[in-house]
Structures are given as structure tokens and as C-alpha cells.
Scaffold this motif. Structure first.
Motif, PDB file in Angstrom:
ATOM      1  N   GLY A  71       0.790  -1.230   0.000  1.00 15.21           N
ATOM      2  CA  GLY A  71       0.000   0.000   0.000  1.00 15.21           C
ATOM      3  C   GLY A  71       0.819   1.274   0.000  1.00 15.21           C
ATOM      4  N   ARG A  72       2.107   1.180  -0.374  1.00 14.89           N
ATOM      5  CA  ARG A  72       2.969   2.374  -0.335  1.00 14.89           C
ATOM      6  C   ARG A  72       2.949   3.165  -1.636  1.00 14.89           C
ATOM      7  N   GLY A  73       2.116   2.744  -2.586  1.00 20.18           N
ATOM      8  CA  GLY A  73       2.014   3.490  -3.848  1.00 20.18           C
ATOM      9  C   GLY A  73       3.219   3.321  -4.741  1.00 20.18           C
ATOM     10  N   GLN A 165       3.962 -17.326  -8.900  1.00 27.32           N
ATOM     11  CA  GLN A 165       3.138 -16.286  -8.257  1.00 27.32           C
ATOM     12  C   GLN A 165       3.618 -16.003  -6.819  1.00 27.32           C
ATOM     13  N   PHE A 166       3.077 -14.930  -6.242  1.00 21.77           N
ATOM     14  CA  PHE A 166       3.483 -14.549  -4.880  1.00 21.77           C
ATOM     15  C   PHE A 166       2.279 -14.414  -3.970  1.00 21.77           C
ATOM     16  N   ILE A 167       2.568 -14.376  -2.671  1.00 19.02           N
ATOM     17  CA  ILE A 167       1.516 -14.117  -1.677  1.00 19.02           C
ATOM     18  C   ILE A 167       1.880 -12.826  -0.941  1.00 19.02           C
ATOM     19  N   TYR A 182       1.850  -5.353   5.087  1.00 14.29           N
ATOM     20  CA  TYR A 182       1.881  -6.529   4.219  1.00 14.29           C
ATOM     21  C   TYR A 182       3.093  -6.403   3.305  1.00 14.29           C
ATOM     22  N   ARG A 183       3.751  -7.518   3.020  1.00 16.39           N
ATOM     23  CA  ARG A 183       4.835  -7.531   2.042  1.00 16.39           C
ATOM     24  C   ARG A 183       4.660  -8.755   1.134  1.00 16.39           C
ATOM     25  N   ALA A 184       5.143  -8.599  -0.113  1.00 18.54           N
ATOM     26  CA  ALA A 184       4.997  -9.664  -1.105  1.00 18.54           C
ATOM     27  C   ALA A 184       6.161 -10.649  -1.019  1.00 18.54           C
ATOM     28  N   TYR A 185       5.866 -11.948  -1.046  1.00 22.62           N
ATOM     29  CA  TYR A 185       6.922 -12.968  -1.139  1.00 22.62           C
ATOM     30  C   TYR A 185       6.494 -14.050  -2.127  1.00 22.62           C
ATOM     31  N   SER A 186       7.430 -14.396  -3.011  1.00 26.91           N
ATOM     32  CA  SER A 186       7.144 -15.398  -4.037  1.00 26.91           C
ATOM     33  C   SER A 186       7.138 -16.788  -3.418  1.00 26.91           C
ATOM     34  N   ILE A 187       6.322 -17.660  -3.968  1.00 21.55           N
ATOM     35  CA  ILE A 187       6.269 -19.036  -3.465  1.00 21.55           C
ATOM     36  C   ILE A 187       7.398 -19.819  -4.135  1.00 21.55           C
ATOM     37  N   ARG A 203      16.998 -10.885   4.453  1.00 24.23           N
ATOM     38  CA  ARG A 203      16.912  -9.832   5.477  1.00 24.23           C
ATOM     39  C   ARG A 203      17.395  -8.509   4.892  1.00 24.23           C
ATOM     40  N   VAL A 204      16.564  -7.482   5.021  1.00 17.35           N
ATOM     41  CA  VAL A 204      16.929  -6.140   4.547  1.00 17.35           C
ATOM     42  C   VAL A 204      17.228  -5.296   5.781  1.00 17.35           C
ATOM     43  N   GLU A 205      18.348  -4.575   5.741  1.00 15.81           N
ATOM     44  CA  GLU A 205      18.726  -3.770   6.904  1.00 15.81           C
ATOM     45  C   GLU A 205      17.615  -2.783   7.241  1.00 15.81           C
ATOM     46  N   ARG A 206      17.178  -2.764   8.470  1.00 15.30           N
ATOM     47  CA  ARG A 206      16.104  -1.903   8.974  1.00 15.30           C
ATOM     48  C   ARG A 206      14.771  -2.138   8.263  1.00 15.30           C
ATOM     49  N   GLY A 207      14.656  -3.248   7.563  1.00 13.75           N
ATOM     50  CA  GLY A 207      13.396  -3.561   6.875  1.00 13.75           C
ATOM     51  C   GLY A 207      12.331  -3.963   7.890  1.00 13.75           C
ATOM     52  N   ALA A 209       9.369  -5.702   7.604  1.00 14.39           N
ATOM     53  CA  ALA A 209       8.888  -7.089   7.577  1.00 14.39           C
ATOM     54  C   ALA A 209      10.027  -8.082   7.785  1.00 14.39           C
ATOM     55  N   THR A 210      11.157  -7.837   7.127  1.00 14.38           N
ATOM     56  CA  THR A 210      12.210  -8.856   7.183  1.00 14.38           C
ATOM     57  C   THR A 210      12.898  -8.891   8.546  1.00 14.38           C
ATOM     58  N   THR A 211      12.948  -7.759   9.253  1.00 13.21           N
ATOM     59  CA  THR A 211      13.498  -7.778  10.620  1.00 13.21           C
ATOM     60  C   THR A 211      12.591  -8.633  11.496  1.00 13.21           C
ATOM     61  N   GLY A 247      19.856 -13.677  -5.694  1.00 10.47           N
ATOM     62  CA  GLY A 247      19.452 -13.841  -4.290  1.00 10.47           C
ATOM     63  C   GLY A 247      18.133 -14.578  -4.166  1.00 10.47           C
ATOM     64  N   SER A 248      17.204 -13.996  -3.338  1.00  8.15           N
ATOM     65  CA  SER A 248      15.919 -14.678  -3.135  1.00  8.15           C
ATOM     66  C   SER A 248      15.064 -14.667  -4.400  1.00  8.15           C
ATOM     67  N   GLY A 249      15.505 -13.976  -5.442  1.00  7.89           N
ATOM     68  CA  GLY A 249      14.814 -14.032  -6.743  1.00  7.89           C
ATOM     69  C   GLY A 249      14.820 -15.425  -7.343  1.00  7.89           C
ATOM     70  N   PHE A 363       9.072 -10.751 -15.914  1.00  8.52           N
ATOM     71  CA  PHE A 363       9.907 -10.516 -14.717  1.00  8.52           C
ATOM     72  C   PHE A 363       9.084 -10.082 -13.512  1.00  8.52           C
ATOM     73  N   ASP A 364       9.655 -10.326 -12.340  1.00  4.12           N
ATOM     74  CA  ASP A 364       9.153  -9.780 -11.069  1.00  4.12           C
ATOM     75  C   ASP A 364      10.313  -9.040 -10.425  1.00  4.12           C
ATOM     76  N   LYS A 365      10.121  -7.725 -10.234  1.00  3.20           N
ATOM     77  CA  LYS A 365      11.162  -6.952  -9.545  1.00  3.20           C
ATOM     78  C   LYS A 365      10.863  -6.970  -8.054  1.00  3.20           C
ATOM     79  N   PHE A 366      11.864  -7.323  -7.245  1.00 10.01           N
ATOM     80  CA  PHE A 366      11.674  -7.360  -5.789  1.00 10.01           C
ATOM     81  C   PHE A 366      11.911  -5.969  -5.208  1.00 10.01           C
ATOM     82  N   ASN A 367      10.970  -5.038  -5.410  1.00 13.51           N
ATOM     83  CA  ASN A 367      11.170  -3.743  -4.761  1.00 13.51           C
ATOM     84  C   ASN A 367       9.919  -3.311  -4.036  1.00 13.51           C
TER      85      ASN A 367
HETATM   86  C1  LIG Z   1       6.237  -9.398  -6.558  1.00 10.58           C
HETATM   87  C2  LIG Z   1       7.265  -9.381  -5.446  1.00 10.58           C
HETATM   88  C3  LIG Z   1       7.752 -10.553  -4.928  1.00 10.58           C
HETATM   89  C4  LIG Z   1       8.717 -10.535  -3.919  1.00 10.58           C
HETATM   90  N1  LIG Z   1       9.214 -11.716  -3.457  1.00 10.58           N
HETATM   91  C5  LIG Z   1      10.213 -11.691  -2.534  1.00 10.58           C
HETATM   92  C6  LIG Z   1      10.808 -12.932  -2.085  1.00 10.58           C
HETATM   93  O1  LIG Z   1      10.436 -14.035  -2.515  1.00 10.58           O
HETATM   94  N2  LIG Z   1      11.802 -12.845  -1.170  1.00 10.58           N
HETATM   95  C7  LIG Z   1      12.241 -11.643  -0.659  1.00 10.58           C
HETATM   96  O2  LIG Z   1      13.148 -11.640   0.186  1.00 10.58           O
HETATM   97  N3  LIG Z   1      11.674 -10.459  -1.069  1.00 10.58           N
HETATM   98  C8  LIG Z   1      10.671 -10.476  -1.967  1.00 10.58           C
HETATM   99  N4  LIG Z   1      10.106  -9.295  -2.361  1.00 10.58           N
HETATM  100  C9  LIG Z   1      10.471  -8.037  -1.640  1.00 10.58           C
HETATM  101  C10 LIG Z   1       9.579  -7.898  -0.389  1.00 10.58           C
HETATM  102  O3  LIG Z   1       8.232  -7.720  -0.772  1.00 10.58           O
HETATM  103  C11 LIG Z   1       9.954  -6.694   0.495  1.00 10.58           C
HETATM  104  O4  LIG Z   1       9.986  -5.531  -0.276  1.00 10.58           O
HETATM  105  C12 LIG Z   1      11.295  -6.887   1.181  1.00 10.58           C
HETATM  106  O5  LIG Z   1      11.275  -8.089   1.946  1.00 10.58           O
HETATM  107  C13 LIG Z   1      11.621  -5.705   2.113  1.00 10.58           C
HETATM  108  O6  LIG Z   1      10.603  -5.586   3.068  1.00 10.58           O
HETATM  109  P1  LIG Z   1      10.870  -4.891   4.484  1.00 10.58           P
HETATM  110  O7  LIG Z   1       9.538  -4.564   5.065  1.00 10.58           O
HETATM  111  O8  LIG Z   1      11.781  -5.715   5.304  1.00 10.58           O
HETATM  112  O9  LIG Z   1      11.663  -3.596   4.100  1.00 10.58           O
HETATM  113  P2  LIG Z   1      11.062  -2.106   4.086  1.00 10.58           P
HETATM  114  O10 LIG Z   1      10.795  -1.675   5.492  1.00 10.58           O
HETATM  115  O11 LIG Z   1       9.923  -2.102   3.138  1.00 10.58           O
HETATM  116  O12 LIG Z   1      12.269  -1.309   3.458  1.00 10.58           O
HETATM  117  C14 LIG Z   1      13.321  -0.772   4.266  1.00 10.58           C
HETATM  118  C15 LIG Z   1      14.314  -0.064   3.386  1.00 10.58           C
HETATM  119  O13 LIG Z   1      15.045  -1.023   2.615  1.00 10.58           O
HETATM  120  C16 LIG Z   1      14.905  -0.764   1.219  1.00 10.58           C
HETATM  121  N5  LIG Z   1      14.739  -2.097   0.599  1.00 10.58           N
HETATM  122  C17 LIG Z   1      13.594  -2.797   0.442  1.00 10.58           C
HETATM  123  N6  LIG Z   1      13.855  -3.998  -0.145  1.00 10.58           N
HETATM  124  C18 LIG Z   1      15.189  -4.026  -0.338  1.00 10.58           C
HETATM  125  C19 LIG Z   1      16.066  -5.003  -0.867  1.00 10.58           C
HETATM  126  N7  LIG Z   1      15.618  -6.168  -1.349  1.00 10.58           N
HETATM  127  N8  LIG Z   1      17.383  -4.715  -0.902  1.00 10.58           N
HETATM  128  C20 LIG Z   1      17.862  -3.550  -0.421  1.00 10.58           C
HETATM  129  N9  LIG Z   1      17.074  -2.576   0.105  1.00 10.58           N
HETATM  130  C21 LIG Z   1      15.760  -2.816   0.153  1.00 10.58           C
HETATM  131  C22 LIG Z   1      13.660   0.077   1.082  1.00 10.58           C
HETATM  132  O14 LIG Z   1      13.738   0.905  -0.064  1.00 10.58           O
HETATM  133  C23 LIG Z   1      13.673   0.876   2.381  1.00 10.58           C
HETATM  134  O15 LIG Z   1      14.518   1.978   2.237  1.00 10.58           O
HETATM  135  C24 LIG Z   1       9.165  -9.295  -3.392  1.00 10.58           C
HETATM  136  C25 LIG Z   1       8.657  -8.099  -3.895  1.00 10.58           C
HETATM  137  C26 LIG Z   1       7.732  -8.134  -4.924  1.00 10.58           C
HETATM  138  C27 LIG Z   1       7.221  -6.830  -5.479  1.00 10.58           C
END
Ligand SMILES: Cc1cc2nc3c(=O)[nH]c(=O)nc-3n(C[C@H](O)[C@H](O)[C@H](O)COP(=O)(O)OP(=O)(O)OC[C@H]3O[C@@H](n4cnc5c(N)ncnc54)[C@H](O)[C@@H]3O)c2cc1C
Ligand code: FES
Length: 367
Positions: A71-73, A165-167, A182-187, A203-207, A209-211, A247-249, A363-367
């Protein structure tokens, strides 16, 4: 230079604070009362609390609109047609809408607020997307920064998805996040296993969902997911396939390879898997087993920064460098790319230069 960076950091901090204050003021001072959402010519009528965003309001009612950015647009997937009551189109929406969509009332549902009665139209297929209660039955480190999350489906007890596909994974409010996200992750697992799925999460630094997933999620815990979503899946054809993952792609590419092995799809296929060093490679045993079942499958791991201890004599450099060395004429190929957005942009550029048309690059971009 230092002063400029400090100034920019202060400015972005102030902007974030202002956004939080506005959101808080919105919650406190605006009460839109009950609103009606009429869907698909009145086929479904909902009475909802006004004030929320359309995406979340529909989700609360069990209607899931595709979304990959929580929902971040920033993904542009959450499109619905708003025929009445959506308010003016926002600048955050216009980059994702073409002229036809703008004319027919298409909006990003995560940007539209339900402030009045609203009339919308959504594809019937969206009614099939479900929310699932699941239990974590396995958490396994695959590399120093990637975890495999194994979920057993509780209710509904089965999921039907297309490999690739992803969930969306629901992360509750916790110390690192004042609100659920909510965050997207591929199956990553085979579609034949309908009562369980595996996710591969970097794991994304300060992320947010991933933290949570890497540090707080525990085996036995219940987790909510919804889906399946996305149009990254295997197209029926006999063309030679090129798969590129970083990576996780690798996750959705594994699911597609399992499908090929299960259904006896014998197409020439090369998987290029790009990571930094040997410790970042994973699912190597699984890939070897797949190679035994897929006679025309070739696997090319590519290390961008091999360590001396890696004793690596395979491909090195960016994953696209290895593709560039191999693929001279891509005009008859089909490509499936997944992972880092920069890699995908570079791969699309390279493959189109080698004669592959964009309609055959998925393609699926993981952003
Ligand atoms: C269709 C789709 C499928 C996806 N499938 C997967 C999957 O299978 N496995 C997986 O690990 N991720 C996947 N992702 C990415 C996932 O949805 C999250 O964006 C990612 O896990 C970061 O979430 P977060 O809440 O931890 O980070 P956020 O809190 O959202 O981001 C924190 C900061 O890190 C930056 N950031 C976000 N992602 C990354 C990254 N990958 N590398 C470096 N910096 C980043 C952001 O810009 C932000 O500044 C997918 C994304 C999409 C669109
Ligand atoms: S949910 Fe991603 S743009 Fe709306």
C-alpha cells in the motif's frame, strides 16, 4: 558536502514527521461515518466505516486487490475502476496509469480514501483471492542473510497457485512497526504441494517485515497470508528458456522448475543464478535433483565477489555478464527474470539487444 547531506537528512526526517502527524490528525479529526461500497453494478454491496483507504477497507471485508508494496504506492498493482466517489486523481497515481486507464476511472486503491459512498468495478478473478491462516512449521537459514519460511495452511487448508506467483505476508504491529504491514513474497515450493508453501526471505537492513521475520517469527506461530497474485508464470511454448535470478529471486524460478519436472515440460532451459560469494548460494542440492529430471536444463551459478576461500572456478562478474558471454542470438528465446530491480533492467536491456522481444521477457522486480 557534509552540510548538504545533514540538511537533506533533516529535511527527510521533517517530512516523515509531518506525514506521521497528518496521518494521526486524520485519524483523530475525521469521521466520515458509515459509507457504502457498491461493486460490479451492485453485485456486491458493502457497508463500511469511512475514512480508510480503499485497498485496506476492501481487505477488511475479505476482498483482496493485488498489491506488492503493502500500500505504499510504489508497485502500481492495486488498480480498480472507481466510477463514483473516488475524489480527484492524485499525483502519486498518475505515473502508473496510461491514458485509457485515466479515462475509464482506473485508480490505485491504496491511494483512494473512502470518504463517501463509492461505486467500483473489479475483475471477477479478484473474488477468488483468499486470506489463509497458516502455521510456521519450519524456519531454516539458507545463507547468512536468507531464511526459508515453511508454512502449513490451516484455513483454508489448500492453496491453488501458478508456479511463479506470490503471496502477501501479514506482519503485525511490533516494536519495529507502529502498524501492521503486508509484504509480497514469491512461493518457492512446487504447486503440487497444496497444503504447504515455502518462502525464501532476504533480510533487509532496517526492513520492517524482514526484521520481524528474521528475528521474531518463531516455529509454531500462526501467520496470515493472502493471495495468490501476479502474472509471473510459465507461458506455454516450446521456446528455449533463459532464467535469471539474483538472491531470493531464485524462489519463483524454483517453483517453475518444479512444475517443469512434475509436468514433464522438456524445454531447453538455462538458469543463471547470481550471488556475491559461495556462501550465498542455496538450494544447490534441489537444483541438482531438478537437473536429473530435466534433460535439457543447464545451471550456471555466477559469483560477483568470490572469496579466496571459495576456490571458485565458475562464472564470475555480474550475472548479466555471464549471460552476455553465452547468449549471442536471443531472437528465439523466452526469458524469466526475478530479483534485484537493477539486475532486471540490465537483463532486459541486454536481452533486447540480443534480439529477444519484450513481449517474451517476463519478470518480477523485488522492490
Ligand atoms: C512481486 C514481489 C515478490 C517478492 N518476493 C520476494 C521474495 O520471494 N523474497 C524476498 O526476500 N523479497 C521479496 N520481495 C520483496 C519484499 O516484498 C519486500 O519488499 C522486502 O522483503 C523488504 O521488506 P521490508 O519490510 O523488510 O523492508 P522495508 O521496510 O519495506 O524497506 C526498508 C528499506 O530497505 C529498502 N529495501 C527494500 N527492499 C530491499 C532489498 N531487497 N534490498 C535492499 N534494500 C531494500 C527500502 O527501499 C527501504 O529503504 C518481493 C517483492 C515483490 C514486489
Ligand atoms: S499497493 Fe502498491 S501501488 Fe497500491
Amino acid at each position: 558536502m557534509g552540510t548538504l547531506v545533514l540538511g537533506l537528512l533533516t529535511l527527510s526526517g521533517l517530512c516523515a514527521l509531518l506525514a506521521l502527524l497528518l496521518e494521526a490528525a486524520h485519524a483523530v479529526f475525521t469521521d466520515y461515518g458509515p459509507c457504502r461500497i457498491s461493486i460490479n453494478d451492485g453485485a456486491k454491496e458493502l457497508s463500511v466505516k469511512g475514512g480508510g483507504r480503499l485497498l485496506g477497507t476492501l481487505m477488511d471485508q475479505g476482498i483482496f486487490i493485488p498489491s506488492a508494496c503493502g500500500g505504499r504506492g510504489s508497485c502500481g498493482l492495486c488498480k480498480v475502476r472507481v466510477l463514483e466517489g473516488g475524489g480527484p486523481l492524485l499525483p502519486t497515481e498518475t505515473p502508473y496509469l496510461n491514458a485509457e486507464e485515466t479515462a475509464n476511472g482506473t485508480r490505485l486503491s491504496c491511494q483512494v480514501r473512502v470518504r463517501t459512498n463509492i461505486v467500483i468495478h473489479i475483475p471477477e478473478a479478484f473474488f477468488l483471492i483468499k486470506e489463509f491462516r497458516t502455521r510456521v512449521v519450519g524456519l531454516r537459514p539458507l545463507t547468512p542473510s536468507i531464511k526459508e519460511v515453511h508454512l502449513k495452511l490451516l484455513d483454508p487448508s489448500e492453496i491453488v497457485f501458478k508456479p511463479g506467483q506470490f503471496i502477501q505476508f501479514y506482519v503485525p504491529e511490533y516494536a519495529g512497526s507502529p502498524e501492521p504491514v503486508y509484504r509480497a513474497y514469491s512461493i518457492a515450493s512446487p504447486a503440487r504441494l497444496k497444503s504447504e508453501i515455502k518462502l525464501v526471505i532476504t533480510r533487509v537492513e532496517r526492513g520492517v517485515a524482514t526484521t520481524y521475520i528474521h528475528t521474531l517469527l518463531k516455529e509454531g506461530q500462526e501467520v496470515r497470508i493472502n493471495g495468490p497474485y501476479g502474472d509471473f508464470y510459465l507461458r506455454p511454448s516450446d521456446r528455449e528458456m533463459i532464467m535469471i535470478g539474483t538472491g531470493s529471486g531464485l524462489a519463483p524460478l524454483m517453483s517453475i522448475l518444479y512444475q517443469m519436472a512434475d509436468e514433464g515440460i522438456d524445454r531447453p532451459c538455462t538458469l543463471y543464478f547470481g550471488v556475491k560469494s559461495r556462501a550465498d548460494l542455496f538450494y544447490q542440492e534441489e537444483i541438482r535433483e531438478l537437473a536429473q529430471k530435466l534433460p535439457r536444463f543447464r545451471y550456471v551459478p555466477v559469483l560477483s565477489q568470490p572469496l579466496p576461500d571459495d576456490q571458485w572456478d565458475g562464472e564470475t562478474g555480474f550475472v548479466t555478464d555471464a549471460v552476455a558471454r553465452d547468449v549471442k542470438d536471443g531472437s528465439q528465446m523466452e526469458a524469466y527474470l526475478c530479483g534485484n530491480p537493477l539486475m532486471i533492467d540490465a537483463a532486459v536491456k541486454l536481452l533486447t539487444q540480443r534480439g529477444l522481444t519484450e513481449d517474451r521477457i517476463f519478470f518480477d522486480k523485488f522492490n
